[in-house]
Design an enzyme around this catalytic site. Sequence first.
Site, PDB file in Angstrom:
ATOM      1  N   ARG A 304       0.709  -1.122   0.237  1.00 53.68           N
ATOM      2  CA  ARG A 304       0.021   0.057  -0.035  1.00 53.68           C
ATOM      3  C   ARG A 304       0.735   1.304   0.189  1.00 53.68           C
ATOM      4  NH1 ARG A 304      -5.476   1.662   0.639  1.00 53.68           N
ATOM      5  NH2 ARG A 304      -6.248  -0.599   0.495  1.00 53.68           N
ATOM      6  N   GLU A 705      -9.989   5.610   6.732  1.00 57.76           N
ATOM      7  CA  GLU A 705      -8.681   5.967   6.707  1.00 57.76           C
ATOM      8  C   GLU A 705      -8.200   7.376   6.157  1.00 57.76           C
ATOM      9  OE1 GLU A 705      -7.921   2.032   4.904  1.00 57.76           O
ATOM     10  OE2 GLU A 705      -6.231   1.725   6.177  1.00 57.76           O
TER      11      GLU A 705
HETATM   12 MO1  MOS Z   1      -7.097  -1.025   8.921  1.00 54.32          MO
HETATM   13  S1  MOS Z   1      -5.094  -0.098   9.050  1.00 54.32           S
HETATM   14  O1  MOS Z   1      -7.035  -1.339   7.290  1.00 54.32           O
HETATM   15  O2  MOS Z   1      -6.964  -2.252   9.895  1.00 54.32           O
END
Ligand code: MOS
Length: 758
Positions: A304, A705
């Site tokens: 990622r 996120e």
């Molecule tokens: Mo999350 S960092 O994709 O558990």
Amino acid sequence: MKNIDSNSHLRGESIYLDDVPLVAGTLFAVAFGSPHAHGKITNLDLSQAEQMPGLVRIFTYKDVPGENQIGGIVPDEPLLAEHHVHFQGMPVVLVVAESVEEAKMALKKIKIDIEPLPIITDPRVAREKGELIVPPRTFKIGDVDTAWSQCAHIVEGIAETNGQEHLYIETQGAYTFPLENGSIRIISSTQGPTAVQRHAAICLGIPMHKLEVDVTRLGGGFGGKEDQASMWAILCALATYHLKKPVKYSLDRMEDMRMTGKRNPYSSDFKIGLDKDLKIIAYEATFHQNAGAAADLSPAVLERTLFHSTNSYFVPNVRATAYSCRTNLPPNTAFRGFGGPQGMFVIEAAIHKAAEIIGVPAWEIQSKNLIKTGDEFPFGQKAESEANQCWQTAKEIFQPEQIEKDIEKFNSENVLFKKGMSFMPICFGISFTKTPMNQARALVHVYTDGSIGVSTGAVEMGQSVNTKMLQVAAQIFSVDPDRIKIHSTNTFRIANTSPSAASATADLNGKAVEIACHAILARLKTITSEKFSVSINDISIVNEEVLIKGKPMNYNWLQLIQDGYLKRIALSEHGHYAPPGLHYDAKIEKGHPFAYHVYGTALTEVTVDCLRGTYVVDSVKIVHDFGTSMNFAVDRGQIEGGLVQGIGWMTLEEIVYDENGRLRSNALSTYKVPDIYSVPKNIDLHLLKTDKDNMAILKSKAVGEPPLMYGIGTYFALRNAVKAFNPDAEMAYSTPMTPEKVLMGLIGKLETNDAITK
Ligand code: MOS
């Protein structure tokens, strides 16, 4: 719609692991962690510990009936250490006693001799010694080597980001119960119920169908319980397997901080080339990821990082290489952003350094290079970009030219306080990068009293995914939300779940709920069409009333459900969803790994106290791409929480290991997280509503996120404020920007007196 948990949270009635009423006969477990970061176990003496009051049994690796292995991506992590230890706190034995206190007393009597081996804590040293978790990977587009000749400016440097403690309010833990015929029920504070089930099955040597993992909710996860919840759940299950008794282990804060991994720190090299018009022509980056002692999720985190190495920009010539380096620290792991933030920080550092050297504001470079629809990412996917729309909207609403003028005025009038600002555009890919993980299931039951029960693979961890799941069902059936209950996440009801992670939980599970609800609704409409001899297309249900061609029939939801039962139609459905169009070929590092990207822009303003090195974040103004937000209160909470967590990572939160691999920032007295005084004084959030059929639930966009990365802007705003005081400040691109580092930048190269009289 309000968050469905708000009442029970406020009253303290929500059930977390530690709130589960204790069953009589419950035993308590505690793990003995290695006191050394690397070495060979030469002697383990349990004799004194075994004599301690209340002690029931001590388990070692020899008691693991199946495979002593919990590694998910690479099988390199034993449940309990065998002959070697690889980090301080690595579980060696499990002590089980009649009380937590007795277990901890017995733990103190364990004697272990360890022959020390060399300790590595620095990822670059690990790379030199060939200590890699997986082979390095390189993403490429264009031809970097020839592109440098077209550049008017070439800037090189190093950028480093430190780790981050998850600091979920609820620590790791599990509670296991023996069921009949060797089955075990596991209550776990995990983001990945199936991960717990799968690895417990491997360690115990029993089929997955004997393991019921149940999760009501977590007091926070942030990635720290995506994989690292398994250890504690399996240790409890191991004890239950042997003793046929309920066993509980709830880590205390210092155990949790010492024994679990954190966000992967990175040390990276960059080289960026721009033409005379400030177009980025070439970018090269080498990432050294500090993986810790075992792979855990680090190879996926590494991937990622590469997927986000160019952030929100189009760069025609890129070569990005990433090394996952094995060190003697606890295995580092997922943390909100999952390597993306680490990659994005490096290109932001490159752009800001280039701006300083060329003598232009960084935002000029940023704005000239934003990715456009149709531009190709280094991994082959074509962008559907909202980057320019976010940026332009931010410029219109926030008037950055005026802010810049105001800051200049403030800085010229103030000697000991300086302000700085920065822009931070984000572009974050939504989907698990491991394509098969992009699937989810939901089980919907309509009961004969008209109430509805929904189970999914989604884990509620404070992000309010259950509220969103409820909204989906309520909207499709058009019933009162109070009719619907979201049940716990349970591996006997929903199998083969992906962890609640990658910001994709609401998208994937919401679609599965949608599919299940539509299937039940179609059957209900079929019996209605027979009852009234009308076409299915003429039937609708609105606010619990059945309408035909929009006209009420004096026939409501409850009557409809009761007729459905009498007609013997299935009032339950299991929905399965797998988003189409995703593929990736790791051999050539090209494909279409993401369903879509989330975009946004943040403008951060800070004020630095140039005498003390302390600072405040005055404001963060954000334009964020929500798609069509399903629940703005929930989404705002995610934006604010993510932003503040990102600011913490960039400024206050400093993880310190000494050269022996001992965690020194091992308590909240030595590890600072943002509090009410350090959050921005003002958070100004503007929705960018984009209307595309984006494979997301109800056209909303994932929100978990992406906002963390707005916090990166604070780092650069602080640098700019320091530069306003001391233009010659030489500061490494190294996070966190603690007040100590700010102070060093302020007085660096200047005599202290000069700085004050200036
Ligand atoms: Mo999350 S960092 O994709 O558990």
